[in-house]
Design a protein around this motif. Structure first.
Motif, PDB file in Angstrom:
ATOM      1  N   LYS A  37       0.836  -1.198   0.000  1.00  0.00           N
ATOM      2  CA  LYS A  37       0.000   0.000   0.000  1.00  0.00           C
ATOM      3  C   LYS A  37       0.869   1.246   0.000  1.00  0.00           C
ATOM      4  CE  LYS A  37      -0.511   0.439   5.010  1.00  0.00           C
ATOM      5  NZ  LYS A  37      -1.441   0.550   6.121  1.00  0.00           N
ATOM      6  N   VAL A  38       0.226   2.355  -0.371  1.00  0.00           N
ATOM      7  CA  VAL A  38       0.843   3.672  -0.281  1.00  0.00           C
ATOM      8  C   VAL A  38      -0.030   4.493   0.655  1.00  0.00           C
ATOM      9  CG1 VAL A  38       1.473   5.777  -1.525  1.00  0.00           C
ATOM     10  CG2 VAL A  38       1.778   3.551  -2.614  1.00  0.00           C
ATOM     11  N   VAL A  39       0.599   5.142   1.628  1.00  0.00           N
ATOM     12  CA  VAL A  39      -0.114   6.037   2.541  1.00  0.00           C
ATOM     13  C   VAL A  39       0.268   7.460   2.166  1.00  0.00           C
ATOM     14  CG1 VAL A  39      -0.483   6.717   4.944  1.00  0.00           C
ATOM     15  CG2 VAL A  39      -0.064   4.308   4.385  1.00  0.00           C
ATOM     16  N   PHE A  40      -0.731   8.252   1.791  1.00  0.00           N
ATOM     17  CA  PHE A  40      -0.492   9.621   1.369  1.00  0.00           C
ATOM     18  C   PHE A  40      -0.364  10.540   2.580  1.00  0.00           C
ATOM     19  CE2 PHE A  40      -2.511   7.402  -2.096  1.00  0.00           C
ATOM     20  CZ  PHE A  40      -1.735   7.774  -3.173  1.00  0.00           C
ATOM     21  N   ASP A  41       0.190  11.724   2.384  1.00  0.00           N
ATOM     22  CA  ASP A  41       0.472  12.633   3.493  1.00  0.00           C
ATOM     23  C   ASP A  41      -0.781  13.056   4.256  1.00  0.00           C
ATOM     24  OD1 ASP A  41      -0.478  14.259   1.448  1.00  0.00           O
ATOM     25  OD2 ASP A  41       0.891  15.907   1.901  1.00  0.00           O
ATOM     26  N   LYS A  42      -1.946  13.001   3.656  1.00  0.00           N
ATOM     27  CA  LYS A  42      -3.179  13.371   4.340  1.00  0.00           C
ATOM     28  C   LYS A  42      -3.847  12.170   5.012  1.00  0.00           C
ATOM     29  CE  LYS A  42      -4.212  17.428   1.555  1.00  0.00           C
ATOM     30  NZ  LYS A  42      -2.968  17.997   1.782  1.00  0.00           N
ATOM     31  N   GLY A  43      -3.199  11.001   4.952  1.00  0.00           N
ATOM     32  CA  GLY A  43      -3.687   9.835   5.661  1.00  0.00           C
ATOM     33  C   GLY A  43      -4.442   8.818   4.829  1.00  0.00           C
ATOM     34  N   GLU A  44      -4.801   9.130   3.577  1.00  0.00           N
ATOM     35  CA  GLU A  44      -5.500   8.143   2.764  1.00  0.00           C
ATOM     36  C   GLU A  44      -4.535   7.034   2.347  1.00  0.00           C
ATOM     37  OE1 GLU A  44      -4.905  11.379   0.390  1.00  0.00           O
ATOM     38  OE2 GLU A  44      -5.849  12.013   2.223  1.00  0.00           O
ATOM     39  N   ASP A  45      -5.101   5.844   2.146  1.00  0.00           N
ATOM     40  CA  ASP A  45      -4.317   4.685   1.713  1.00  0.00           C
ATOM     41  C   ASP A  45      -4.736   4.265   0.311  1.00  0.00           C
ATOM     42  OD1 ASP A  45      -3.427   4.683   4.304  1.00  0.00           O
ATOM     43  OD2 ASP A  45      -4.159   2.695   4.796  1.00  0.00           O
ATOM     44  N   LYS A 105      17.970  12.159  -9.846  1.00  0.00           N
ATOM     45  CA  LYS A 105      18.453  11.823  -8.503  1.00  0.00           C
ATOM     46  C   LYS A 105      17.298  12.074  -7.543  1.00  0.00           C
ATOM     47  CE  LYS A 105      23.109  13.717  -8.811  1.00  0.00           C
ATOM     48  NZ  LYS A 105      24.079  14.530  -8.108  1.00  0.00           N
ATOM     49  N   TRP A 106      17.129  11.220  -6.550  1.00  0.00           N
ATOM     50  CA  TRP A 106      16.115  11.431  -5.523  1.00  0.00           C
ATOM     51  C   TRP A 106      16.474  10.610  -4.301  1.00  0.00           C
ATOM     52  CZ3 TRP A 106      15.699   8.274  -9.614  1.00  0.00           C
ATOM     53  CH2 TRP A 106      15.233   6.977  -9.417  1.00  0.00           C
ATOM     54  N   SER A 107      15.721  10.853  -3.236  1.00  0.00           N
ATOM     55  CA  SER A 107      16.012  10.230  -1.958  1.00  0.00           C
ATOM     56  C   SER A 107      14.721   9.757  -1.310  1.00  0.00           C
ATOM     57  CB  SER A 107      16.713  11.255  -1.059  1.00  0.00           C
ATOM     58  OG  SER A 107      16.970  10.717   0.202  1.00  0.00           O
ATOM     59  N   GLU A 108      14.805   8.660  -0.557  1.00  0.00           N
ATOM     60  CA  GLU A 108      13.688   8.170   0.242  1.00  0.00           C
ATOM     61  C   GLU A 108      14.202   7.859   1.641  1.00  0.00           C
ATOM     62  OE1 GLU A 108      10.704   5.936  -2.805  1.00  0.00           O
ATOM     63  OE2 GLU A 108      12.500   4.816  -2.238  1.00  0.00           O
ATOM     64  N   GLU A 117       9.236  -6.692   6.359  1.00  0.00           N
ATOM     65  CA  GLU A 117       8.564  -5.417   6.114  1.00  0.00           C
ATOM     66  C   GLU A 117       9.564  -4.321   5.767  1.00  0.00           C
ATOM     67  OE1 GLU A 117       5.391  -2.481   8.393  1.00  0.00           O
ATOM     68  OE2 GLU A 117       6.610  -3.842   9.592  1.00  0.00           O
ATOM     69  N   LEU A 118       9.161  -3.459   4.826  1.00  0.00           N
ATOM     70  CA  LEU A 118       9.963  -2.318   4.401  1.00  0.00           C
ATOM     71  C   LEU A 118       9.015  -1.142   4.199  1.00  0.00           C
ATOM     72  CD1 LEU A 118      12.579  -0.991   3.173  1.00  0.00           C
ATOM     73  CD2 LEU A 118      11.860  -1.977   0.985  1.00  0.00           C
ATOM     74  N   VAL A 119       9.343   0.007   4.803  1.00  0.00           N
ATOM     75  CA  VAL A 119       8.558   1.223   4.604  1.00  0.00           C
ATOM     76  C   VAL A 119       9.519   2.337   4.217  1.00  0.00           C
ATOM     77  CG1 VAL A 119       6.971   2.911   5.616  1.00  0.00           C
ATOM     78  CG2 VAL A 119       6.826   0.503   6.306  1.00  0.00           C
ATOM     79  N   LEU A 120       9.227   2.979   3.070  1.00  0.00           N
ATOM     80  CA  LEU A 120      10.026   4.089   2.565  1.00  0.00           C
ATOM     81  C   LEU A 120       9.134   5.317   2.441  1.00  0.00           C
ATOM     82  CD1 LEU A 120      11.815   2.192  -0.345  1.00  0.00           C
ATOM     83  CD2 LEU A 120      12.802   2.797   1.867  1.00  0.00           C
ATOM     84  N   LYS A 121       9.688   6.504   2.759  1.00  0.00           N
ATOM     85  CA  LYS A 121       8.941   7.757   2.621  1.00  0.00           C
ATOM     86  C   LYS A 121       9.686   8.667   1.663  1.00  0.00           C
ATOM     87  CE  LYS A 121       7.360   9.900   6.329  1.00  0.00           C
ATOM     88  NZ  LYS A 121       7.280  10.812   7.503  1.00  0.00           N
ATOM     89  N   ASN A 122       8.961   9.179   0.650  1.00  0.00           N
ATOM     90  CA  ASN A 122       9.602  10.041  -0.337  1.00  0.00           C
ATOM     91  C   ASN A 122       9.453  11.523   0.034  1.00  0.00           C
ATOM     92  OD1 ASN A 122       7.038  10.825  -1.171  1.00  0.00           O
ATOM     93  ND2 ASN A 122       7.140   9.771  -3.122  1.00  0.00           N
ATOM     94  N   ALA A 123       9.951  12.407  -0.817  1.00  0.00           N
ATOM     95  CA  ALA A 123       9.928  13.845  -0.545  1.00  0.00           C
ATOM     96  C   ALA A 123       8.516  14.405  -0.491  1.00  0.00           C
ATOM     97  CB  ALA A 123      10.746  14.578  -1.605  1.00  0.00           C
ATOM     98  N   GLU A 124       7.557  13.754  -1.151  1.00  0.00           N
ATOM     99  CA  GLU A 124       6.161  14.199  -1.110  1.00  0.00           C
ATOM    100  C   GLU A 124       5.423  13.645   0.107  1.00  0.00           C
ATOM    101  OE1 GLU A 124       7.252  12.661  -4.225  1.00  0.00           O
ATOM    102  OE2 GLU A 124       7.950  14.665  -4.775  1.00  0.00           O
ATOM    103  N   LYS A 125       6.148  13.042   1.036  1.00  0.00           N
ATOM    104  CA  LYS A 125       5.604  12.472   2.278  1.00  0.00           C
ATOM    105  C   LYS A 125       4.708  11.257   2.041  1.00  0.00           C
ATOM    106  CE  LYS A 125       7.019  15.980   4.990  1.00  0.00           C
ATOM    107  NZ  LYS A 125       8.428  16.068   4.902  1.00  0.00           N
ATOM    108  N   LYS A 126       4.855  10.592   0.901  1.00  0.00           N
ATOM    109  CA  LYS A 126       4.136   9.348   0.643  1.00  0.00           C
ATOM    110  C   LYS A 126       4.943   8.205   1.234  1.00  0.00           C
ATOM    111  CE  LYS A 126       2.306  10.879  -3.783  1.00  0.00           C
ATOM    112  NZ  LYS A 126       2.400  10.676  -5.230  1.00  0.00           N
ATOM    113  N   GLU A 127       4.262   7.338   1.973  1.00  0.00           N
ATOM    114  CA  GLU A 127       4.903   6.157   2.545  1.00  0.00           C
ATOM    115  C   GLU A 127       4.560   4.942   1.699  1.00  0.00           C
ATOM    116  OE1 GLU A 127       3.976   5.462   6.629  1.00  0.00           O
ATOM    117  OE2 GLU A 127       4.947   7.320   7.279  1.00  0.00           O
TER     118      GLU A 127
END
Length: 146
Positions: A37-45, A105-108, A117-127
């Protein structure tokens, strides 16, 4: 006042329980990961029930690659020559995966890393929440998958 103290105490407890990723944990990232799943910065999945591709990581000495692979029903993977160079960067209490291709180039931020389990968060705050996976073998012939 009592309730405020309880809330503060609970908040400190949850912050203290957050996993601290150690350099020795990085080897756990190696292998195949399927996004759940992806969790968006406002909490939606956004849940992913089935994936056509997995992320494959191969990292040693804090450097390596990530590439997309497509599992096949016989336990093999379709791959191409495309990949992203990855460098693991430790910054105080945080761990980052720095990606680089010929085009970007980008970072998580590495939030959670365990054997499953693996959880990564990008610059847009998406997990991005992943589960460890492996080859699929639906042929039923009893052969071991590669």
């Amino acid at each position: 006042m009592k309730n405020a103290f309880r809330i503060l105490l609970l908040s400190l407890f949850f912050v203290g329980c957050q996993q601290k990723i150690q350099p020795t944990d990085i080897a756990k990232i190696n292998g195949y990961w399927e996004i759940e799943k992806v969790v968006f910065d406002k909490g939606e999945d956004k849940d992913y029930k089935m994936n056509e591709s997995y992320d494959y990581f191969e990292i040693a000495n804090n450097k390596g690659i990530r590439k997309k692979v497509m599992p096949q029903l016989n336990g093999t993977f379709l791959v191409n020559d495309a990949f992203e160079n990855v460098v693991v960067r430790f910054d105080k209490e945080k761990v980052f995966l720095e990606y680089k291709t010929n085009y970007a180039k980008w970072s998580e931020e590495l939030i959670v890393l365990s054997d499953k389990e693996l959880v990564l968060k990008n610059a847009e705050k998406k997990e991005y929440h992943y589960k460890k996976t492996g080859p699929i073998n639906l042929t039923g012939d009893g052969e071991k998958t590669k």
